[in-house]
Write a protein that holds these residues in place. Structure first.
Motif, mmCIF file in Angstrom:
data_model
loop_
_atom_site.group_PDB
_atom_site.id
_atom_site.type_symbol
_atom_site.label_atom_id
_atom_site.label_comp_id
_atom_site.label_asym_id
_atom_site.label_seq_id
_atom_site.Cartn_x
_atom_site.Cartn_y
_atom_site.Cartn_z
ATOM 1 N N SER A 48 0.751 -1.048 -0.025
ATOM 2 C CA SER A 48 -0.063 -0.037 0.019
ATOM 3 C C SER A 48 0.800 1.184 0.064
ATOM 4 C CB SER A 48 -0.905 0.157 1.223
ATOM 5 O OG SER A 48 -1.685 1.282 1.534
ATOM 6 N N VAL A 49 2.011 1.219 0.838
ATOM 7 C CA VAL A 49 2.580 2.604 0.950
ATOM 8 C C VAL A 49 3.600 2.610 -0.251
ATOM 9 C CG1 VAL A 49 5.006 3.424 2.102
ATOM 10 C CG2 VAL A 49 2.949 2.168 3.366
ATOM 11 N N SER A 50 3.987 1.740 -1.046
ATOM 12 C CA SER A 50 4.662 1.593 -2.362
ATOM 13 C C SER A 50 3.721 2.342 -3.427
ATOM 14 C CB SER A 50 5.351 0.374 -2.774
ATOM 15 O OG SER A 50 4.382 -0.814 -2.731
ATOM 16 N N GLU A 51 2.401 1.482 -3.405
ATOM 17 C CA GLU A 51 1.500 2.213 -4.568
ATOM 18 C C GLU A 51 1.184 3.648 -4.223
ATOM 19 O OE1 GLU A 51 -1.705 -0.458 -4.186
ATOM 20 O OE2 GLU A 51 -0.987 -2.222 -5.176
ATOM 21 N N SER A 52 1.140 3.925 -3.080
ATOM 22 C CA SER A 52 0.889 5.525 -2.577
ATOM 23 C C SER A 52 2.059 6.048 -3.229
ATOM 24 C CB SER A 52 0.611 5.427 -1.231
ATOM 25 O OG SER A 52 0.342 6.973 -0.917
ATOM 26 N N LEU A 53 3.207 5.757 -2.963
ATOM 27 C CA LEU A 53 4.459 6.556 -3.170
ATOM 28 C C LEU A 53 4.325 6.788 -4.844
ATOM 29 C CD1 LEU A 53 7.169 5.313 -0.832
ATOM 30 C CD2 LEU A 53 6.136 7.503 -0.843
ATOM 31 N N MET A 54 4.222 5.608 -5.500
ATOM 32 C CA MET A 54 4.131 5.634 -6.974
ATOM 33 C C MET A 54 3.025 6.449 -7.646
ATOM 34 S SD MET A 54 6.644 4.118 -7.987
ATOM 35 C CE MET A 54 6.225 3.702 -9.659
ATOM 36 N N LYS A 55 1.813 6.321 -6.912
ATOM 37 C CA LYS A 55 0.827 7.478 -7.452
ATOM 38 C C LYS A 55 1.081 8.997 -7.258
ATOM 39 C CE LYS A 55 -2.964 4.349 -7.060
ATOM 40 N NZ LYS A 55 -4.192 3.807 -6.189
ATOM 41 N N SER A 56 1.826 9.287 -6.136
ATOM 42 C CA SER A 56 2.135 10.450 -5.824
ATOM 43 C C SER A 56 3.378 11.003 -6.609
ATOM 44 C CB SER A 56 2.650 10.776 -4.348
ATOM 45 O OG SER A 56 3.197 11.721 -4.010
ATOM 46 N N LEU A 57 4.293 10.127 -6.965
ATOM 47 C CA LEU A 57 5.419 10.346 -7.781
ATOM 48 C C LEU A 57 4.767 10.755 -9.256
ATOM 49 C CD1 LEU A 57 8.392 10.677 -8.412
ATOM 50 C CD2 LEU A 57 8.489 8.348 -8.697
ATOM 51 N N SER A 58 3.765 9.831 -9.749
ATOM 52 C CA SER A 58 3.262 9.903 -11.195
ATOM 53 C C SER A 58 2.471 11.450 -11.138
ATOM 54 C CB SER A 58 2.366 8.958 -11.272
ATOM 55 O OG SER A 58 1.711 8.829 -12.610
ATOM 56 N N ALA A 59 1.736 11.761 -10.137
ATOM 57 C CA ALA A 59 0.959 12.929 -10.180
ATOM 58 C C ALA A 59 1.928 14.066 -10.253
ATOM 59 C CB ALA A 59 0.069 13.172 -8.861
ATOM 60 N N ASP A 60 3.180 14.032 -9.551
ATOM 61 C CA ASP A 60 3.959 15.049 -9.206
ATOM 62 C C ASP A 60 4.689 15.081 -10.755
ATOM 63 O OD1 ASP A 60 3.444 15.661 -6.817
ATOM 64 O OD2 ASP A 60 5.575 14.881 -5.983
ATOM 65 N N LEU A 61 4.957 14.195 -11.660
ATOM 66 C CA LEU A 61 5.605 14.360 -12.723
ATOM 67 C C LEU A 61 4.610 14.848 -13.768
ATOM 68 C CD1 LEU A 61 7.624 10.801 -13.024
ATOM 69 C CD2 LEU A 61 8.434 13.008 -12.691
#
Length: 157
Positions: free
Chosen positions: A111-124
């Protein structure tokens, strides 16, 4: 396909004790691997946590086969070694709690890794949009809707 081994049939007290001892030993070793895996994942050392994956899979398969043997010989075990059966039940209860704890740790890490990936994708995606005055709107494109660039992940980090 390899032939299936003949099922073990418990006929005496020694065979019952051996089956219970082997099953308990597999359970303890598998629980130890799960505990180490959970500790590594909690500390963020995912590579270390997955280091024993092959051994864990082999032990899990052996444990499941052992449980099938125990089930097939349940009547004989209860008759020949009732104390061992009680020990096996108690150990299995503790093992189930260890498995549940390990599953919760792995689910949290996922869950944490998915959240980080979504956040990173949104920032990009946000960084790739042109900045201007007024409300944030996607820029008009002569090619239709602007598509986000793909997110690339390096597994070698």
């Amino acid at each position: 396909m390899a032939p299936r081994p003949e099922p073990v049939r418990v006929a005496d007290r020694a065979a019952a004790d051996r089956l219970i001892a082997d099953t308990l030993a597999q359970m303890r070793e598998l629980a130890g691997i799960l505990d180490r895996e959970s500790a590594h994942v909690r500390a963020g050392r995912l590579r270390d946590g997955l280091a024993e994956e092959e051994r864990k899979a082999a032990l899990a398969a052996a444990y499941m086969q052992g449980l099938e043997t125990v089930k097939a010989n349940a009547v004989a075990l209860a008759r020949l070694c009732p104390g061992g059966v009680a020990d096996l039940r108690e150990a299995h209860r503790r093992f189930a709690a260890a498995v549940e704890s390990n599953q919760m740790v792995l689910a949290t890490a996922r869950s944490v890794s998915e959240s980080l990936m979504k956040s990173l994708s949104a920032d990009l995606a946000r960084a790739s949009q042109p900045q201007g005055y007024g409300g944030q709107r996607p820029a008009a494109s002569p090619y239709g809707a602007v598509r986000a660039t793909p997110l690339v992940l390096s597994r070698s980090l």
